[in-house]
Write a protein that holds these residues in place. Structure first.
Motif, PDB file in Angstrom:
ATOM      1  N   THR A  70      -1.255 -12.660 -21.676  1.00 46.67           N
ATOM      2  CA  THR A  70      -0.576 -13.870 -21.241  1.00 46.67           C
ATOM      3  C   THR A  70       0.891 -13.566 -20.994  1.00 46.67           C
ATOM      4  N   HIS A  71       1.568 -14.501 -20.322  1.00 51.96           N
ATOM      5  CA  HIS A  71       3.030 -14.524 -20.257  1.00 51.96           C
ATOM      6  C   HIS A  71       3.383 -15.945 -20.661  1.00 51.96           C
ATOM      7  N   LEU A  72       3.830 -16.120 -21.898  1.00 48.34           N
ATOM      8  CA  LEU A  72       4.071 -17.488 -22.355  1.00 48.34           C
ATOM      9  C   LEU A  72       5.133 -18.178 -21.497  1.00 48.34           C
ATOM     10  N   TYR A  73       6.062 -17.402 -20.942  1.00 49.53           N
ATOM     11  CA  TYR A  73       7.104 -18.025 -20.116  1.00 49.53           C
ATOM     12  C   TYR A  73       6.517 -18.570 -18.812  1.00 49.53           C
ATOM     13  N   PHE A 131      -2.840 -13.669 -29.503  1.00 47.72           N
ATOM     14  CA  PHE A 131      -2.552 -13.479 -28.074  1.00 47.72           C
ATOM     15  C   PHE A 131      -1.811 -12.164 -27.878  1.00 47.72           C
ATOM     16  N   LYS A 132      -1.849 -11.673 -26.662  1.00 48.83           N
ATOM     17  CA  LYS A 132      -0.995 -10.537 -26.287  1.00 48.83           C
ATOM     18  C   LYS A 132      -0.102 -10.992 -25.157  1.00 48.83           C
ATOM     19  N   ASP A 133       1.214 -11.002 -25.412  1.00 48.92           N
ATOM     20  CA  ASP A 133       2.182 -11.536 -24.459  1.00 48.92           C
ATOM     21  C   ASP A 133       2.996 -10.412 -23.831  1.00 48.92           C
ATOM     22  N   MET A 134       3.330 -10.585 -22.565  1.00 48.15           N
ATOM     23  CA  MET A 134       4.283  -9.698 -21.898  1.00 48.15           C
ATOM     24  C   MET A 134       5.426 -10.555 -21.368  1.00 48.15           C
ATOM     25  N   LEU A 135       6.650 -10.232 -21.814  1.00 48.07           N
ATOM     26  CA  LEU A 135       7.830 -11.001 -21.411  1.00 48.07           C
ATOM     27  C   LEU A 135       8.564 -10.287 -20.285  1.00 48.07           C
ATOM     28  N   ASP A 136       8.846 -11.011 -19.219  1.00 44.63           N
ATOM     29  CA  ASP A 136       9.697 -10.510 -18.136  1.00 44.63           C
ATOM     30  C   ASP A 136      10.963 -11.363 -18.147  1.00 44.63           C
ATOM     31  N   ALA A 137      12.084 -10.775 -18.500  1.00 44.35           N
ATOM     32  CA  ALA A 137      13.341 -11.542 -18.547  1.00 44.35           C
ATOM     33  C   ALA A 137      14.502 -10.553 -18.426  1.00 44.35           C
TER      34      ALA A 137
END
Ligand SMILES: [Zn+2]
Length: 462
Positions: A70-73, A131-137
C-alpha cells in the motif's frame, strides 16, 4: 478447574487458514498474552475461564488480513480538486507525472502522519491487521517513517514500512532516501516489541541505477529484511530497460544479482513467460493489486499463470481502496474477464492471497497469517447483519469473496488487544481524527492548486 485465558471468542465459524485449511463450523479461539493458545471445536467455556468471552451473532473468525502493498498517502487524493486542474493522464507514466509526483512532492510530515492515521483506521476498520507501506515524499525524507510508525501504533495495527527510493530528481537524493530506510530499519529491528518495522523499498527499475538497486539488496541482506520495488507496472518500465540496458527489467535485475526470495516484486503486469520463469527460479514474491491495476488501466498481471507455476502471490491495494473484501472480489473477478475463462480463480486461493500467502510474501508466516497455536492473536471477526444463503463450513469462502464487505467486520484484534470492537475503532476517537485530518488535507489541496503552473511547465509542455 478451567484454565485461565485473557479472551475467549466462542460459538464462531473459524476459518483457520492452517496447513490443512481446517474450517471449524462451531468453535472457539483462546487468547493469552497476545498469542493464540488454543483453537478448537465445541464450547470453549467448558475448557477455559476467560476475562472476556465473546459470542457474536453469525461470527466468522479469520486471521487478521494482510495487505502486502500500500501507499497510505495515496488516500489523500480521493475526490481531490486536483483532478479538475490537470489534463487527464492517458497512460501510466503521465499518471505518475500529473498525479502522484505532484502529490508526493507536496507532502509535509503532517500530511504523512495524517494519511497514515486515516489509512490505518481504514485498514483496521475493514479487517486488515498488517500492512506493507511504501512512502514517496522526496521533500520530507529524513525521519519521515517515524510519522507512519506513530500513526499505525496509535491505531493499533502492525506493518512494514519503507521509503520508496527514487533517483528521478537526482542521483544523490536516492542515497539520502536509502539512508532513511537504513535508519528506520536499525531503530525498529533492535526492538523485539516493535509493531511497525522498517524494510528496504525502491520505487521502480526505471527511476534508479544498478548501483542503488544493489546497495539496497546488500543492506536488506545485512539486516535480514525483505525488500520491495514496483516491477513492470506500466510499459515504460519495460521500454526504458530495453532501450537503456538491452534487457527487460527482470532480466536486468537477474543479471546484476538483485533477485532473491526476499524480494517483493509489486505488480508484475507486463512480464512475459521468460521473466516469470526467472521470478520462479529465484523464488521472488509477488504483490498483486487488482483494483489499482484497474483504475490505472495498466493491464492485468498473469496471476493465474504465476500461481500455476508455484509463485507466491499476496494481495495488496497500492494505496487505492483499503477494504480487503473489495480487493479480494476484484482479484477473484479480473482474471476471469482477462482470460475469458471463469475457472481461473477460486475463492479459497483468493482468501489465501489475503492471509497466509500474504504472510509468506512478507516473510512473516511464522508469526501471522493463520489461526494456529503460538501465532499472534491477530484476528478479524466478521458478523454480517444479513446473509442470504446458509453461512457454514461449505459456504464460508464463497461468502468471504462474494458477499461480505468491510462493514460486516465486527471486531479486530491485534496481538490480543482490541482495535475494532462492535464495529467501531476503540483505540482513538475517529471523529476527532476526521475533523483534524480534513483541515490538513484541504491545506494540502490548496498548496497543490497554487503550484499548478509549475507542473504545467515541467510535465505538461508539448
Ligand atoms: Zn505501489
Amino acid at each position: 478447574m478451567a484454565e485461565r485465558v485473557d479472551t475467549l471468542i466462542n460459538n464462531a465459524l473459524i476459518v483457520t487458514m492452517n496447513p490443512s485449511r481446517d474450517v471449524i463450523p462451531k468453535g472457539y479461539v483462546a487468547v493469552r498474552e497476545g498469542k493464540i493458545v488454543d483453537v478448537g471445536a465445541g464450547d470453549g467455556t467448558n475448557k477455559y475461564q476467560a476475562d472476556e468471552v465473546f459470542s457474536v451473532e453469525r461470527a466468522v473468525v479469520t486471521p487478521g488480513f494482510i495487505c502486502v502493498h500500500t501507499h497510505l498517502y495515496g488516500i489523500l487524493l480521493t475526490g481531490s480538486p486536483w483532478f479538475g486542474i490537470i489534463e487527464p493522464p492517458s497512460d501510466f507514466q503521465q499518471n505518475l507525472q500529473r498525479i502522484w509526483w505532484p502529490l508526493d512532492e507536496s507532502l509535509t510530515y503532517e500530511d504523512i502522519y495524517v494519511s497514515a492515521l486515516l489509512g490505518s483506521i481504514m485498514l483496521a476498520r475493514t479487517g486488515t491487521t498488517f500492512f506493507k507501506d511504501m512512502l514517496d515524499a522526496p521533500n520530507s525524507v529524513e525521519k519521515s517513517l517515524d510519522y507512519i510508525e506513530k500513526a499505525a501504533k496509535e491505531v493499533g495495527i502492525k506493518g512494514y514500512v519503507g521509503f520508496s527510493v527514487t533517483q528521478r530528481r537526482s542521483i544523490e537524493e536516492g542515497y539520502r532516501m536509502l539512508d532513511e530506510n537504513e535508519r528506520f530499519v536499525r531503530k525498529t529491528w533492535s526492538d523485539p516489541n516493535a509493531k511497525v518495522k522498517g524494510i528496504f523499498t525502491v520505487h521502480a527499475s526505471f527511476t534508479v541505477s544498478d548501483d542503488l538497486l544493489m546497495k539496497t539488496k546488500e543492506l536488506a541482506d545485512k539486516y535480514g529484511t525483505p525488500y520491495a520495488l514496483h516491477v513492470e507496472e506500466g510499459l515504460i518500465d519495460v521500454y526504458h530497460s530495453i532501450e537503456r540496458y538491452g534487457k527487460r527489467p527482470i532480466e536486468r535485475m537477474r543479471d546484476i544479482g538483485f533477485l532473491s526470495p526476499k524480494l517483493i516484486a509489486v505488480h508484475v503486469v507486463q512480464a512475459n513467460d521468460d521473466e516469470l520463469k526467472i521470478l520462479k527460479q529465484y523464488d521472488v514474491k509477488i504483490a498483486h493489486n487488482p483494483m489499482s491495476n484497474m483504475i490505472n488501466g495498466v493491464g492485468v498481471p498473469p496471476v493465474p499463470k504465476m500461481l500455476a507455476m508455484g509463485i507466491t502471490v499476496g494481495l495488496g491495494n497500492d494505496g487505492y481502496v483499503m477494504d480487503v473484501f473489495d480487493n479480494m472480489r476484484a482479484a477473484y473477478l479480473i482474471h476471469k474477464v482477462a482470460m475469458k475463462d471463469p475457472r481461473v480463480t477460486d475463492p479459497t486461493k483468493i482468501v489465501e492471497m489475503a492471509t497466509i500467502d500474504a504472510a509468506k510474501v512478507l516473510g512473516v508466516d511464522k508469526h501471522i497469517g493463520s489461526i494456529e497455536v503460538g501465532k499472534a492473536a491477530d484476528l478479524t471477526i466478521i458478523s454480517p447483519n444479513f446473509v442470504h444463503t446458509p453461512l457454514d463450513e461449505r459456504t464460508v469462502y464463497g461468502h468471504l469473496v462474494n458477499t461480505f464487505t468491510g462493514h460486516d467486520v465486527w471486531g479486530v484484534m491485534v496481538d490480543g488487544s482490541w482495535v475494532v470492537k462492535d464495529r467501531k475503532i476503540v483505540t482513538l476517537d475517529t471523529d476527532r481524527v476526521m475533523s483534524y485530518a480534513h483541515k490538513v488535507i484541504n491545506n494540502l489541496w490548496d498548496r497543490m492548486s497554487a503550484m499548478k503552473e509549475k507542473y504545467k511547465l515541467e510535465y505538461l509542455k508539448p
